[in-house]
Design an enzyme around this catalytic site. Structure first.
Site, PDB file in Angstrom:
ATOM      1  N   GLN A   1       0.844  -1.195   0.000  1.00  0.00           N
ATOM      2  CA  GLN A   1       0.000   0.000   0.000  1.00  0.00           C
ATOM      3  C   GLN A   1       0.879   1.244   0.000  1.00  0.00           C
ATOM      4  OE1 GLN A   1      -2.099  -0.652   3.739  1.00  0.00           O
ATOM      5  NE2 GLN A   1      -0.166  -1.112   4.759  1.00  0.00           N
TER       6      GLN A   1
ATOM      7  N   PRO B   1      -4.410  -5.430   1.683  1.00  0.00           N
ATOM      8  CA  PRO B   1      -3.783  -6.500   2.459  1.00  0.00           C
ATOM      9  C   PRO B   1      -4.667  -7.048   3.578  1.00  0.00           C
ATOM     10  CG  PRO B   1      -2.739  -4.357   2.923  1.00  0.00           C
ATOM     11  CD  PRO B   1      -3.654  -4.163   1.755  1.00  0.00           C
TER      12      PRO B   1
ATOM     13  N   ASP C   1      -6.352  -5.721  14.635  1.00  0.00           N
ATOM     14  CA  ASP C   1      -6.325  -4.269  14.447  1.00  0.00           C
ATOM     15  C   ASP C   1      -6.047  -4.004  12.974  1.00  0.00           C
ATOM     16  OD1 ASP C   1      -5.976  -1.558  14.562  1.00  0.00           O
ATOM     17  OD2 ASP C   1      -4.259  -1.599  15.922  1.00  0.00           O
TER      18      ASP C   1
ATOM     19  N   ASP D   1       2.881 -12.091   7.746  1.00  0.00           N
ATOM     20  CA  ASP D   1       1.477 -12.230   7.392  1.00  0.00           C
ATOM     21  C   ASP D   1       0.702 -12.836   8.574  1.00  0.00           C
ATOM     22  OD1 ASP D   1      -0.977 -12.843   6.363  1.00  0.00           O
ATOM     23  OD2 ASP D   1      -0.219 -13.883   4.573  1.00  0.00           O
TER      24      ASP D   1
ATOM     25  N   ASP E   1      -9.573  -1.510   6.539  1.00  0.00           N
ATOM     26  CA  ASP E   1     -10.803  -1.971   5.901  1.00  0.00           C
ATOM     27  C   ASP E   1     -10.536  -3.229   5.071  1.00  0.00           C
ATOM     28  OD1 ASP E   1     -12.059   0.262   6.962  1.00  0.00           O
ATOM     29  OD2 ASP E   1     -11.703   1.472   5.172  1.00  0.00           O
TER      30      ASP E   1
END
Lengths: 286, 286
Positions: B33, B164, B157, B139, B160
């Site tokens: 991102q 990922p 946590d 991951d 949206d």
């Protein structure tokens, strides 16, 4: 033609909310403020006073449920209710759903707000012609100073303390509110947000405490007001907003609500610590 | 030079929030991102992933208090805690305040988020080097599938469910979460907003219900997430989030909080009627 029209409400000099406008339905300037009704994308029709978002069809139920049903379910038998402001009609609409209510007097200073909402936002204004309504276009400050009526519940459904609503945050007004409340009367007022307007909350609560034995603050969620977590103040000559609340009255009423419910009534008085700390000594929320 | 720079987060195609930016502190693109840290006016430093506001210094305490302290005060003795995501460090910071916690494992997929926050937002990242921390860049989906550890509390946590974070909303992930929770384990997850993302809430709760005996939703106020009234899900193999919560443990802990408190813990599970109606059959909130 209006495909690229957005409303931007500047919450402050660093924060703004933008909403896409499909069509301007009404735009006027009264002696008190500018009044606009627009059709938005995603939020239905929207009322703005002086460019500030007052009401959107999508979320007005949250505000109107919480300003009306909290005091009306605490008071055991509210018959005579006074609304100061509330020109869109949504607060009166909710008041009138209570079977005990015999008369709802509403004193709105700005005829243009009432007329614009009557024409363009029937969702909130639909009950302004109700037989139990006593709609007065006039100054709420003057009204509570002069009336000889006694009210069970008074709801101060005001804009921010700028422009025409400023006196509605003052001590003289609340002394008069006290005087025209019945011996077990309750007053609930638009109470701003602890996130961005703690100073206004503090000043309003100081005024309430100078007149009433105890004051309280309760919260609700508003999509288009800065901070989201918005609030109302609650003050009464004798009732505690939670200890004198009987949840069974909500189910017995047969009413259903999109926002309000009996659990939320009490939960709304549980505030975040930063609000409790900032309002220490000013609110009697436990 | 940046005097006219604003960030606009488009909540949807009809709603946007604009925040004034004083200075861009970091701007990068990881394999997952885009990651930006900016200094804002009024909200302090702010982290954005893919242009979406994740954290602001002004209100991050609300999110981090409520994601961490609700499960950690329900579980009677949380020792081993797992955080999935949470790269800014704020959730781990709050977890580590609990004296019972012996180890906090945090699995964040994006090293760039951790590094940018370590350098620019010490307010949230300050405890990422804590001796009880076990920080893994990797991951989270793979981690819960492979670990042989048992955790008392798992906190998801996440961002949206796009990019990922998407697998963090799926059934395979939650089956693995269940398997690596202790017999009285609790999982709390970022739960979106009932105002604008009811469909995501429904889909996440369906997944939780397929794995856990009961699921719950609780709310808090976030200044910069669309809708303001935001939420977390709560699921446990055995604990009820309110009936198994002992408020005395909060005062006994000696901890103080800017958002969380014992009254608010329970109140947060009282939801507006439209949320209860939309999530009927999916949550066990009373």
């Amino acid at each position: 033609m209006h495909s690229d029209l957005w409303i931007e409400e500047k919450f402050s000099d660093f924060l703004g909310l933008r909403i896409k406008v499909e069509k301007v339905l009404f735009s006027g300037k009264s002696e008190f403020q500018s009044v606009d009704v627009v059709e938005t994308k995603g939020h239905g029709k929207m009322l703005l006073n002086d460019g500030l978002i007052m009401v959107t069809e999508r979320d007005e139920f949250a505000y109107h449920d919480m300003i009306a049903h909290v005091p009306l379910f605490v008071h055991p038998n509210p018959k005579n209710v006074l609304v100061i402001g509330g020109g869109d009609g949504g607060t009166a609409r909710e008041v009138l759903r209570h079977a005990s209510v015999e008369k709802c007097t509403m004193v709105e200073i700005d005829a243009m707000v009432v007329d614009a909402c009557k024409e363009h936002i029937p969702q909130t204004s639909k009950d302004l012609e109700h037989p139990k309504m006593n709609l007065i276009i006039g100054d709420g400050v003057k009204f509570v100073n002069e009336t000889t009526e006694k009210f069970d519940v008074i709801i101060v459904d005001s804009t921010d303390p700028i422009g025409p609503a400023q006196p509605l945050f003052g001590e003289a007004f609340y002394q008069d509110v006290y005087n025209c409340l019945a011996d077990d009367g309750i007053v609930v007022s638009q109470g701003e947000s602890s996130w961005y307007a703690m100073d206004i909350q503090q000043s309003l609560l100081k005024v309430l405490n100078s007149v009433f034995p105890n004051s309280y603050l309760y919260s609700f969620s508003n999509l288009t007001y800065p901070g989201g977590l918005w609030s109302f103040t609650f003050a009464s000559k004798q009732y505690h907003p939670c200890r004198d609340f009987n949840p069974e009255r909500v189910s017995e009423s047969g009413l259903s609500f999109d926002y309000y419910n009996a659990n939320l009534h009490t939960a709304a008085f549980a505030l975040p610590s930063f609000a409790l700390n900032g309002l220490k000594g000013l609110i009697a929320n436990d």
